[in-house]
Design a protein around this motif. Structure first.
Motif, PDB file in Angstrom:
ATOM      1  N   VAL A   7       4.907  -5.930 -14.993  1.00 11.40           N
ATOM      2  CA  VAL A   7       6.392  -5.672 -15.542  1.00 11.40           C
ATOM      3  C   VAL A   7       7.541  -5.303 -14.728  1.00 11.40           C
ATOM      4  CG1 VAL A   7       8.013  -6.381 -17.747  1.00 11.40           C
ATOM      5  CG2 VAL A   7       5.475  -8.001 -18.098  1.00 11.40           C
ATOM      6  N   VAL A  19       6.791  -3.111 -12.619  1.00  9.66           N
ATOM      7  CA  VAL A  19       7.133  -3.371 -11.288  1.00  9.66           C
ATOM      8  C   VAL A  19       7.991  -4.290 -10.431  1.00  9.66           C
ATOM      9  CG1 VAL A  19       5.809  -3.132  -9.102  1.00  9.66           C
ATOM     10  CG2 VAL A  19       4.820  -2.558 -11.069  1.00  9.66           C
ATOM     11  N   ALA A  20       7.812  -5.921 -11.503  1.00  7.43           N
ATOM     12  CA  ALA A  20       8.988  -5.971 -11.391  1.00  7.43           C
ATOM     13  C   ALA A  20      10.721  -5.894 -11.080  1.00  7.43           C
ATOM     14  CB  ALA A  20       9.057  -7.687 -11.764  1.00  7.43           C
ATOM     15  N   VAL A  21      10.711  -5.120 -12.114  1.00  5.68           N
ATOM     16  CA  VAL A  21      11.587  -4.609 -13.067  1.00  5.68           C
ATOM     17  C   VAL A  21      12.289  -3.488 -12.000  1.00  5.68           C
ATOM     18  CG1 VAL A  21      13.712  -3.799 -14.002  1.00  5.68           C
ATOM     19  CG2 VAL A  21      11.931  -5.334 -14.860  1.00  5.68           C
ATOM     20  N   VAL A  65      11.339  -2.902  -8.551  1.00  5.04           N
ATOM     21  CA  VAL A  65      11.470  -3.617  -7.362  1.00  5.04           C
ATOM     22  C   VAL A  65      12.722  -3.874  -7.096  1.00  5.04           C
ATOM     23  CG1 VAL A  65      10.601  -4.882  -5.126  1.00  5.04           C
ATOM     24  CG2 VAL A  65       8.687  -3.564  -7.123  1.00  5.04           C
ATOM     25  N   VAL A  66      13.672  -4.378  -7.994  1.00  7.63           N
ATOM     26  CA  VAL A  66      14.826  -5.271  -7.678  1.00  7.63           C
ATOM     27  C   VAL A  66      15.516  -3.901  -7.948  1.00  7.63           C
ATOM     28  CG1 VAL A  66      13.616  -7.000  -8.117  1.00  7.63           C
ATOM     29  CG2 VAL A  66      14.997  -6.393 -10.198  1.00  7.63           C
ATOM     30  N   THR A  69      15.520  -1.862  -4.766  1.00  5.01           N
ATOM     31  CA  THR A  69      16.259  -3.086  -3.786  1.00  5.01           C
ATOM     32  C   THR A  69      17.756  -2.383  -3.934  1.00  5.01           C
ATOM     33  OG1 THR A  69      14.546  -4.562  -3.901  1.00  5.01           O
ATOM     34  CG2 THR A  69      17.061  -4.626  -2.993  1.00  5.01           C
ATOM     35  N   ALA A  70      17.779  -2.307  -5.081  1.00  2.00           N
ATOM     36  CA  ALA A  70      19.362  -2.515  -5.533  1.00  2.00           C
ATOM     37  C   ALA A  70      19.923  -0.510  -4.369  1.00  2.00           C
ATOM     38  CB  ALA A  70      19.961  -2.737  -7.112  1.00  2.00           C
ATOM     39  N   GLY A 110      18.749   0.991  -2.295  1.00  9.19           N
ATOM     40  CA  GLY A 110      18.671   1.327  -1.147  1.00  9.19           C
ATOM     41  C   GLY A 110      19.898   0.079  -0.440  1.00  9.19           C
ATOM     42  N   LEU A 111      20.256  -0.922  -0.830  1.00 11.22           N
ATOM     43  CA  LEU A 111      22.151  -1.325  -0.593  1.00 11.22           C
ATOM     44  C   LEU A 111      22.182  -0.245  -1.308  1.00 11.22           C
ATOM     45  CD1 LEU A 111      19.690  -2.993  -0.401  1.00 11.22           C
ATOM     46  CD2 LEU A 111      21.286  -5.017   0.641  1.00 11.22           C
ATOM     47  N   GLN A 112      22.667  -0.248  -2.135  1.00 14.68           N
ATOM     48  CA  GLN A 112      24.362   0.594  -2.926  1.00 14.68           C
ATOM     49  C   GLN A 112      24.059   2.177  -1.820  1.00 14.68           C
ATOM     50  OE1 GLN A 112      24.100   1.196  -6.889  1.00 14.68           O
ATOM     51  NE2 GLN A 112      24.341  -1.174  -6.992  1.00 14.68           N
ATOM     52  N   LEU A 161      24.109  -6.270 -15.328  1.00 12.44           N
ATOM     53  CA  LEU A 161      21.845  -6.821 -15.311  1.00 12.44           C
ATOM     54  C   LEU A 161      21.248  -6.071 -15.771  1.00 12.44           C
ATOM     55  CD1 LEU A 161      20.454  -7.480 -12.562  1.00 12.44           C
ATOM     56  CD2 LEU A 161      21.433  -6.137 -11.482  1.00 12.44           C
ATOM     57  N   LEU A 209      17.943  -6.848 -17.917  1.00 14.71           N
ATOM     58  CA  LEU A 209      16.619  -6.723 -17.056  1.00 14.71           C
ATOM     59  C   LEU A 209      15.956  -5.885 -18.418  1.00 14.71           C
ATOM     60  CD1 LEU A 209      17.060  -5.881 -13.663  1.00 14.71           C
ATOM     61  CD2 LEU A 209      16.778  -7.483 -15.002  1.00 14.71           C
TER      62      LEU A 209
END
Lengths: 448, 338
Positions: free
Chosen positions: A63, A65-67, A69-70, A73-74, A76-78, A412, A416
């Motif tokens: 659980v 890890v899932a958060v 990961v996302v 990713t945020a 990385g893009l931000q 968000l 989460l």
């Protein structure tokens, strides 16, 4: 809308995302390591308790890890969305570790998937344990590469600056900056320490609630031991970090210490309130300590903040972040040391509720120390995003609606965060350790 | 072949892989939600979850790989796209975050929660739509410059027929790719009912796919005549793609060789995707940014390529292991292993 300044909003959104992500990132680095230890102890001692610790923790780990990961990713893009000018410049020189991080993470994700779904597929439990090693290594490497990037932002090197243009790039030297060794090791050691103390806190809490005693006692003892080892490591590396700062980023150390005038035999000031004319009230003054921290010499001269032009001075609030980190670190070191001595001498006061409450407090405190450490590192670099080369004002996006995006992410992370807590609680409530023990010890041979 | 071309080829390949594995994932979520809505979940859910559980994180990494890679090889793209995409990319991140975490929450915490399943399905529609907007923007015509900084014209973007035809194509492609794959996967699990249902979906979505793809080429003629003309020069790639589509459909129709059908479908998309990519050359953002003026320095490019090769040496065996354990393990796919 409510805040029109894109620079301020970009900073706030970055702080928000990083602060939220660091909870999960810390767990992502530290937890697989702890699971390996439990799993290994379980095989070695042929003890179902340790195996179940590994198994239960691994379930919860998915659980987080899932958060992780996302939110990762945020980030990385931000980086590109909020700091396009920085990423344009940095892409030329520090893209390599970012790229490597993706591989490390890829590796970790693959093996975590395999580990989780293959508990009962190997006749030999050791083979299954081996699958966890790439997960732990991948997690540590991810932290390593990302911290390398952060180190570069603090002490950029690996290029030449000619008429404001970067030339002669060397991506490898950009990774091997002067701040890298202390930063990387400090991040790793504190992650292991924090996760160990968090598991200790859970065990202490369950013991007070009267849960399966020997299971949680074992978990508490192992976790406190490991926490202690990494608390010592963190303190030693922290001392090296102080010396690094004194040498290469003296303005950060001076601001963190409210050390305004350059002087010899400098005292270390803990806490306190800053009055007018930079006069510190109610602080705890430890004589010579700052000189020792900075140069290992009680008589050494420490550069004061007044030597730097005002526009390049970091905000003075980092003093509190710094003190928070140090105070908590020392507290946890003492707490775990006393616990281990008491176990050795058979003193029973550590099994009383009073001491157990202190251990329970250790989990939120350790995470607070991690947060404070990052706030100190990031706010203390201001006004620079890339020290000496680019300021945050120059780096930020000029796009409109950063404030709206900020609100979206607040929402968000709220969802989460609450989701994580609700799901984890439900997961462990639904199947208590007593039920798990009964289920797995019913003459089952799979642990033999 | 210059370093720029090597870089963009590798990235395009990864984007292609993401399109395939991502589509399977997104489509599976949509079908799962749809099956719950129509009370057919007993047919589909098991098959879909058995596939999704071990691989969802890996899917996400393909996307991150592309993003980080493009910033590494083409740092100027961080400046151009970073400035423009604040809103659309943030929407995508938020949806991806909700999707990823709620998948984990549902599978490990609250099994069978309908709300999560619907959310999961809905993001499977909105994420491809929001991501596909980047392709539209790269066609040019929606970006102007203010004080040297690129600014996106949202009105023009949202009222352009090109935008919406690309959105439609992305959605149809997701459903088609996913249903062809899941037909094969369901067949492998030996689940006749699920196979029949997925086969029906594959046939249903095959024709809209070709219509939508043709529509985009038609739209491009009005929007970006340069790109349209380079597509025409590569007509043979699109022709091959069309033939592969027809062959896939034939196999599915005849209920034969579902595995071969998946491969044909992958190659169909590969030809179309690379045909599109090559015809877009040399632009990253038409007409402002090409792969040549946005390229990184040579030292960085070489180190990235070296790291890429080393990374692949590590990843390919690991991926193979993952697939062998879950996708190609007969006992696992048939649900005899938990």
């Amino acid at each position: 809308m409510f805040f029109d300044d894109p620079v301020l909003m970009s900073r706030l959104l970055t702080i928000l995302t990083l602060s939220f992500h660091i909870f999960y990132a810390t767990i992502g680095v530290g937890l697989p390591f702890m699971i390996i230890i439990f799993h290994w102890l379980g095989i070695k001692k042929n003890d179902l308790h340790y195996i179940l610790m590994a198994r239960r923790l691994a379930k919860g780990f998915v659980v987080t890890v899932a958060v992780g990961v996302v939110t990762g990713t945020a980030i990385g893009l931000q980086l590109a969305l909020l700091w396009p000018n920085f990423m344009q410049l940095a892409g030329h020189i520090i893209a390599l570790p970012l790229f490597m991080e993706v591989f490390a993470f890829f590796f970790e994700a693959i093996f975590l998937g395999i580990y989780l779904y293959t508990w009962d597929r190997f006749d030999n439990q050791k083979k299954h344990l081996l699958l966890l090693i790439p997960v732990a290594v991948g997690g540590a490497l991810s932290a390593f590469f990302i911290t390398v990037v952060n180190a570069f932002m603090n002490s950029p090197s690996g290029f030449e600056l000619v008429n404001g243009e970067l030339t002669n790039m060397n991506p490898l030297l950009a990774m091997l900056t002067v701040s890298m060794p202390t930063k990387v090791t400090h991040v790793l050691a504190t992650a292991y320490m924090t996760v160990a103390f968090t598991l200790a806190a859970i065990a202490a809490f369950r013991l007070m609630k009267g849960s399966e005693t020997s299971y949680y006692k074992k978990s508490l003892n192992v976790s406190m031991k490991i926490g202690f080892i990494f608390a010592i490591a963190s303190a030693i590396i922290g001392d090296f970090s102080g010396k690094y700062l004194a040498e290469y980023q003296p303005e950060k150390l001076a601001a963190a210490e409210w050390h305004f005038e350059t002087e010899e035999r400098a005292p270390l000031i803990l806490w306190g309130i800053l009055g007018e004319d930079h006069e510190v009230k109610y602080g705890i003054e430890i004589p010579y300590a700052l000189s020792i921290l900075a140069h290992s010499d009680p008589n050494a001269e420490v550069i004061g903040l007044n030597e730097f032009p005002e526009e390049y001075q970091p905000p003075l609030i980092i003093h509190y972040f710094f003190d928070m980190m140090i105070t908590i670190g020392m507290f946890m070191l003492a707490l775990s040391f006393v616990f281990l001595v008491a176990r050795w001498r058979n003193w029973s006061f550590v099994d009383k509720n009073g001491y157990r409450w202190l251990i329970v407090m250790g989990a939120p405190l350790s995470f607070l120390a991690i947060q404070a450490g990052w706030w100190m590192a990031e706010v203390g670099r201001q006004p620079w995003i890339l020290r000496g080369i680019m300021t945050v004002d120059e780096a930020a996006t000029t796009a409109a609606y950063v404030d709206v995006v900020f609100l979206g992410f607040v929402l968000l992370y709220l969802i989460l965060g609450i989701g994580t807590i609700v799901v984890l609680r439900r997961m462990f409530r639904k199947r208590s350790i007593e039920e798990d023990l009964a289920y797995y010890s019913g003459g089952d041979e799979r642990w033999a | 072949m210059g370093l720029e071309l090597i870089g963009i080829t590798v990235l395009w390949l990864f984007l292609f892989l993401y399109v395939i594995v991502g589509s399977i994932d997104y489509g599976a979520g949509v079908f799962n939600a749809h099956s719950i809505l129509t009370n057919k979940q007993h047919i589909l859910s098991k098959v879909i979850q058995r596939y999704l559980s071990p691989v969802w994180e890996v899917t996400n990494v393909f996307f991150v790989f592309f993003v980080v890679g493009i910033i590494g090889f083409f740092p100027d793209s961080a400046f151009y796209f970073g400035s423009i995409l604040l809103i659309p990319a943030s929407v995508s991140i938020i949806l991806l975050a909700l999707r990823g975490s709620y998948y984990a929450f549902e599978s490990y915490g609250a099994k069978g929660h309908k709300g999560y399943a619907f959310m999961y399905g809905a993001t499977g529609i909105f994420i491809p739509a929001s991501l596909s907007v980047v392709l539209t923007i790269s066609e040019g015509g929606f970006v102007s410059f203010e004080n040297g900084v690129p600014v996106l014209d949202y009105t023009a973007l949202l009222t352009s027929p090109l935008t919406w035809s690309i959105v439609v194509l992305s959605l149809v492609a997701v459903l088609y790719i996913s249903s062809v794959f899941l037909t094969w996967y369901a067949h492998k699990t030996g689940d006749m009912k699920a196979t029949a249902l997925m086969r029906k979906y594959a046939i249903i979505w095959s024709v809209p796919l070709i219509v939508a793809a043709g529509g985009i080429i038609f739209e491009l003629r009005n929007h970006n005549i340069d790109h349209f003309e380079s597509i025409m020069q590569l007509w043979w790639m699109f022709a091959i793609s069309f033939v592969l589509w027809a062959l896939t459909l034939r196999l599915i129709w005849l209920k034969r060789h579902f595995g071969a059908a998946v491969w044909l479908m992958i190659f169909q998309f590969m030809f179309a995707f690379f045909g599109y990519g090559i015809s877009h050359y040399p632009y990253l953002l038409y007409p402002h940014l090409t792969i040549y003026d946005g390229f990184t320095n040579e030292a960085m490019a070489i180190s990235l390529i070296v790291v890429f090769i080393l990374g692949m040496l590590l990843l390919l065996p690991s991926l193979y292991l993952l697939l062998r354990l879950f996708l190609f393990d007969k006992k696992y796919v048939k649900g005899k292993r938990e």
